[in-house]
Design a protein around this motif. Structure first.
Motif, PDB file in Angstrom:
ATOM      1  N   THR A  25      79.692  34.935  34.265  1.00  0.00           N
ATOM      2  CA  THR A  25      79.550  34.209  35.470  1.00  0.00           C
ATOM      3  C   THR A  25      78.049  34.314  35.932  1.00  0.00           C
ATOM      4  OG1 THR A  25      80.060  35.962  37.291  1.00  0.00           O
ATOM      5  CG2 THR A  25      81.580  34.779  36.473  1.00  0.00           C
ATOM      6  N   SER A  30      72.842  29.475  36.884  1.00  0.00           N
ATOM      7  CA  SER A  30      73.365  30.260  37.982  1.00  0.00           C
ATOM      8  C   SER A  30      72.227  30.341  39.067  1.00  0.00           C
ATOM      9  CB  SER A  30      74.201  31.348  37.842  1.00  0.00           C
ATOM     10  OG  SER A  30      75.312  31.213  37.058  1.00  0.00           O
ATOM     11  N   ASP A  73      74.254  30.440  42.534  1.00  0.00           N
ATOM     12  CA  ASP A  73      75.192  29.613  42.300  1.00  0.00           C
ATOM     13  C   ASP A  73      76.665  30.465  42.856  1.00  0.00           C
ATOM     14  OD1 ASP A  73      76.777  27.063  41.125  1.00  0.00           O
ATOM     15  OD2 ASP A  73      77.825  28.687  40.459  1.00  0.00           O
ATOM     16  N   GLU A  74      77.466  29.593  43.870  1.00  0.00           N
ATOM     17  CA  GLU A  74      78.619  30.345  44.323  1.00  0.00           C
ATOM     18  C   GLU A  74      79.673  30.762  43.447  1.00  0.00           C
ATOM     19  OE1 GLU A  74      80.335  27.237  46.901  1.00  0.00           O
ATOM     20  OE2 GLU A  74      78.620  27.429  48.196  1.00  0.00           O
ATOM     21  N   GLY A  75      79.506  30.496  42.223  1.00  0.00           N
ATOM     22  CA  GLY A  75      80.534  30.941  41.107  1.00  0.00           C
ATOM     23  C   GLY A  75      80.134  32.379  40.520  1.00  0.00           C
ATOM     24  N   ASN A  81      85.745  40.124  39.675  1.00  0.00           N
ATOM     25  CA  ASN A  81      86.000  38.570  39.915  1.00  0.00           C
ATOM     26  C   ASN A  81      86.035  38.195  41.220  1.00  0.00           C
ATOM     27  OD1 ASN A  81      85.696  37.902  37.037  1.00  0.00           O
ATOM     28  ND2 ASN A  81      87.816  38.499  36.659  1.00  0.00           N
ATOM     29  N   VAL A  83      83.811  36.613  43.928  1.00  0.00           N
ATOM     30  CA  VAL A  83      82.312  35.650  43.932  1.00  0.00           C
ATOM     31  C   VAL A  83      81.712  36.356  44.997  1.00  0.00           C
ATOM     32  CG1 VAL A  83      83.566  33.727  42.762  1.00  0.00           C
ATOM     33  CG2 VAL A  83      83.458  34.003  45.366  1.00  0.00           C
TER      34      VAL A  83
END
Length: 87
Positions: A25, A30, A73-75, A81, A83
Motif C-alpha cells: 500500500t 501514495s 494517500d488514504e489507502g 491493514n 489505513v
C-alpha cells in the motif's frame, strides 16, 4: 506535515512511520509534495524502506521561506491493514 524551515538545497524529505507498514500500500503514487499555493512539486519518491519504516521524497527544487506539505494517500495501511487515521 508542513514546515517553513526548509533549506532550499535540501536533498530529501523523510516520512517516518511508527508502525510497520504494508509495503503493497506504500507506493510512489501514495505520496505527493505541494507548495502553499496547492501546486504539486516535482519529486522522486523512494520505495518503502521496511527496516527504517520510512519513505523518502527527493524534491527537484525548494524555495526558501516556502511552506510545503506532504500528502499521503488514504489507502496507505500498516501491516495489520489498518489505513492511516483508522483507530
Amino acid at each position: 506535515y508542513s514546515s517553513t524551515d526548509v533549506v532550499p538545497d535540501v536533498e530529501a524529505i523523510y516520512v517516518n512511520f511508527d508502525n510497520i507498514m504494508n509495503a503493497d500500500t506504500v507506493t510512489a503514487d501514495s505520496f505527493a509534495l505541494y507548495d502553499s499555493d496547492g501546486n504539486k512539486v516535482d519529486c522522486t519518491v523512494s520505495a518503502y524502506d521496511a527496516a527504517e519504516r520510512r519513505v523518502t521524497l527527493m524534491p527537484e527544487e525548494l524555495d526558501m521561506g516556502e511552506t510545503y506539505e506532504v500528502r499521503i494517500d488514504e489507502g496507505v495501511a500498516n501491516s495489520d491493514n489498518k489505513v492511516l487515521g483508522e483507530n
